[in-house]
Design a protein around this motif. Structure first.
Motif, PDB file in Angstrom:
ATOM      1  N   ALA A 257     -11.066 -43.059 -17.231  1.00 27.75           N
ATOM      2  CA  ALA A 257     -11.524 -42.117 -18.257  1.00 27.75           C
ATOM      3  C   ALA A 257     -12.088 -40.857 -17.612  1.00 27.75           C
ATOM      4  CB  ALA A 257     -12.573 -42.773 -19.148  1.00 27.75           C
ATOM      5  N   GLU A 258     -12.839 -41.009 -16.527  1.00 29.27           N
ATOM      6  CA  GLU A 258     -13.380 -39.845 -15.822  1.00 29.27           C
ATOM      7  C   GLU A 258     -12.255 -38.974 -15.280  1.00 29.27           C
ATOM      8  OE1 GLU A 258     -15.863 -41.824 -12.983  1.00 29.27           O
ATOM      9  OE2 GLU A 258     -17.606 -41.821 -14.323  1.00 29.27           O
ATOM     10  N   TRP A 259     -11.206 -39.612 -14.743  1.00 35.10           N
ATOM     11  CA  TRP A 259     -10.060 -38.871 -14.227  1.00 35.10           C
ATOM     12  C   TRP A 259      -9.389 -38.086 -15.352  1.00 35.10           C
ATOM     13  CZ3 TRP A 259      -4.840 -39.035 -15.356  1.00 35.10           C
ATOM     14  CH2 TRP A 259      -4.013 -38.307 -14.508  1.00 35.10           C
ATOM     15  N   VAL A 260      -9.200 -38.712 -16.509  1.00 28.49           N
ATOM     16  CA  VAL A 260      -8.568 -38.044 -17.645  1.00 28.49           C
ATOM     17  C   VAL A 260      -9.426 -36.872 -18.122  1.00 28.49           C
ATOM     18  CG1 VAL A 260      -7.892 -38.327 -20.070  1.00 28.49           C
ATOM     19  CG2 VAL A 260      -7.228 -40.056 -18.379  1.00 28.49           C
ATOM     20  N   MET A 261     -10.743 -37.075 -18.202  1.00 26.74           N
ATOM     21  CA  MET A 261     -11.630 -35.999 -18.631  1.00 26.74           C
ATOM     22  C   MET A 261     -11.580 -34.824 -17.650  1.00 26.74           C
ATOM     23  SD  MET A 261     -12.849 -36.802 -21.539  1.00 26.74           S
ATOM     24  CE  MET A 261     -14.177 -35.629 -21.702  1.00 26.74           C
ATOM     25  N   GLU A 262     -11.557 -35.123 -16.375  1.00 27.13           N
ATOM     26  CA  GLU A 262     -11.476 -34.066 -15.370  1.00 27.13           C
ATOM     27  C   GLU A 262     -10.145 -33.329 -15.477  1.00 27.13           C
ATOM     28  OE1 GLU A 262     -11.331 -33.777 -10.557  1.00 27.13           O
ATOM     29  OE2 GLU A 262     -12.899 -35.046 -11.430  1.00 27.13           O
TER      30      GLU A 262
ATOM     31  N   GLN B 101     -10.313 -31.022 -18.411  1.00 28.01           N
ATOM     32  CA  GLN B 101     -11.108 -29.821 -18.147  1.00 28.01           C
ATOM     33  C   GLN B 101     -10.332 -28.789 -17.340  1.00 28.01           C
ATOM     34  OE1 GLN B 101     -14.603 -31.407 -16.287  1.00 28.01           O
ATOM     35  NE2 GLN B 101     -15.628 -31.819 -18.240  1.00 28.01           N
ATOM     36  N   HIS B 102      -9.411 -29.261 -16.511  1.00 30.93           N
ATOM     37  CA  HIS B 102      -8.615 -28.356 -15.682  1.00 30.93           C
ATOM     38  C   HIS B 102      -7.280 -27.993 -16.332  1.00 30.93           C
ATOM     39  CE1 HIS B 102     -11.345 -30.078 -12.603  1.00 30.93           C
ATOM     40  NE2 HIS B 102     -11.365 -28.819 -12.217  1.00 30.93           N
ATOM     41  N   GLY B 103      -7.115 -28.373 -17.592  1.00 27.72           N
ATOM     42  CA  GLY B 103      -5.884 -28.051 -18.305  1.00 27.72           C
ATOM     43  C   GLY B 103      -4.678 -28.838 -17.840  1.00 27.72           C
ATOM     44  N   GLU B 104      -4.911 -29.968 -17.180  1.00 27.39           N
ATOM     45  CA  GLU B 104      -3.819 -30.785 -16.651  1.00 27.39           C
ATOM     46  C   GLU B 104      -3.450 -31.927 -17.586  1.00 27.39           C
ATOM     47  OE1 GLU B 104      -5.576 -32.008 -13.014  1.00 27.39           O
ATOM     48  OE2 GLU B 104      -5.435 -30.035 -12.096  1.00 27.39           O
ATOM     49  N   SER B 105      -4.043 -31.939 -18.763  1.00 31.19           N
ATOM     50  CA  SER B 105      -3.804 -33.017 -19.721  1.00 31.19           C
ATOM     51  C   SER B 105      -3.714 -32.405 -21.112  1.00 31.19           C
ATOM     52  CB  SER B 105      -4.957 -34.031 -19.665  1.00 31.19           C
ATOM     53  OG  SER B 105      -4.805 -35.013 -20.643  1.00 31.19           O
TER      54      SER B 105
ATOM     55  N   PRO C 155       4.563 -31.361 -31.468  1.00 36.22           N
ATOM     56  CA  PRO C 155       3.513 -31.076 -30.500  1.00 36.22           C
ATOM     57  C   PRO C 155       3.811 -29.762 -29.787  1.00 36.22           C
ATOM     58  CG  PRO C 155       4.917 -32.841 -29.706  1.00 36.22           C
ATOM     59  CD  PRO C 155       5.359 -32.518 -31.115  1.00 36.22           C
ATOM     60  N   PRO C 156       2.784 -29.080 -29.308  1.00 31.83           N
ATOM     61  CA  PRO C 156       3.012 -27.813 -28.606  1.00 31.83           C
ATOM     62  C   PRO C 156       3.855 -28.035 -27.349  1.00 31.83           C
ATOM     63  CG  PRO C 156       0.719 -28.506 -28.402  1.00 31.83           C
ATOM     64  CD  PRO C 156       1.399 -29.455 -29.356  1.00 31.83           C
ATOM     65  N   ALA C 157       4.664 -27.023 -27.021  1.00 27.10           N
ATOM     66  CA  ALA C 157       5.535 -27.124 -25.848  1.00 27.10           C
ATOM     67  C   ALA C 157       4.729 -27.027 -24.569  1.00 27.10           C
ATOM     68  CB  ALA C 157       6.591 -26.023 -25.906  1.00 27.10           C
ATOM     69  N   HIS C 158       3.628 -26.271 -24.603  1.00 31.22           N
ATOM     70  CA  HIS C 158       2.804 -26.079 -23.413  1.00 31.22           C
ATOM     71  C   HIS C 158       1.356 -26.290 -23.776  1.00 31.22           C
ATOM     72  CE1 HIS C 158       6.368 -24.530 -21.588  1.00 31.22           C
ATOM     73  NE2 HIS C 158       6.422 -23.475 -22.380  1.00 31.22           N
ATOM     74  N   PRO C 159       0.545 -26.787 -22.837  1.00 35.33           N
ATOM     75  CA  PRO C 159      -0.888 -26.928 -23.117  1.00 35.33           C
ATOM     76  C   PRO C 159      -1.492 -25.603 -23.544  1.00 35.33           C
ATOM     77  CG  PRO C 159      -0.332 -27.954 -21.020  1.00 35.33           C
ATOM     78  CD  PRO C 159       0.895 -27.210 -21.500  1.00 35.33           C
TER      79      PRO C 159
END
Length: 81
Positions: free
Chosen positions: A49-54, A57-61, A75-79
Motif C-alpha cells: 500500500a505504501e508503494w502504491v501511495m508513493e 504521488q509521483h503520477g506513476e499510478s 477511462p482516461p488515456a493518460h494519467p
C-alpha cells in the motif's frame, strides 16, 4: 525445508502465549507460527500500500472511479486527463 528458531521471551509473555494458544485450541508453537504468518502478511500488504501511495504521488499510478471500473465511462488515456 523447515527452519528452527529459538526465542527468549519474558515470563509474562510466555504465560500469555500459553493462555491464548489454549483458548484457540492450538499448541503454543503452532499459535506462534499463526501469529508470525499474520504479521508477515500484514507487513507485506502495508508495504504494498505504501508503494502504491508513493507511486500515486509521483503520477506513476492511475486511480479509476467506480463508474469507470463498471465501464459506464471510458477511462482516461493518460494519467491526469
Amino acid at each position: 525445508m523447515n527452519k528452527q528458531l529459538t526465542l527468549d521471551m519474558p515470563e509474562e509473555m510466555h504465560r500469555l502465549l500459553l493462555k491464548y494458544a489454549a483458548a484457540a485450541g492450538r499448541e503454543p508453537h503452532a499459535y506462534v507460527l499463526d501469529l508470525l504468518e499474520e504479521k508477515l502478511e500484514d507487513t507485506y500488504f502495508l508495504r504494498r500500500a505504501e508503494w502504491v501511495m508513493e507511486a500515486r504521488q509521483h503520477g506513476e499510478s492511475i486511480t479509476y472511479t467506480w463508474e469507470e471500473l463498471l465501464g459506464s465511462q471510458d477511462p482516461p488515456a493518460h494519467p491526469g486527463d
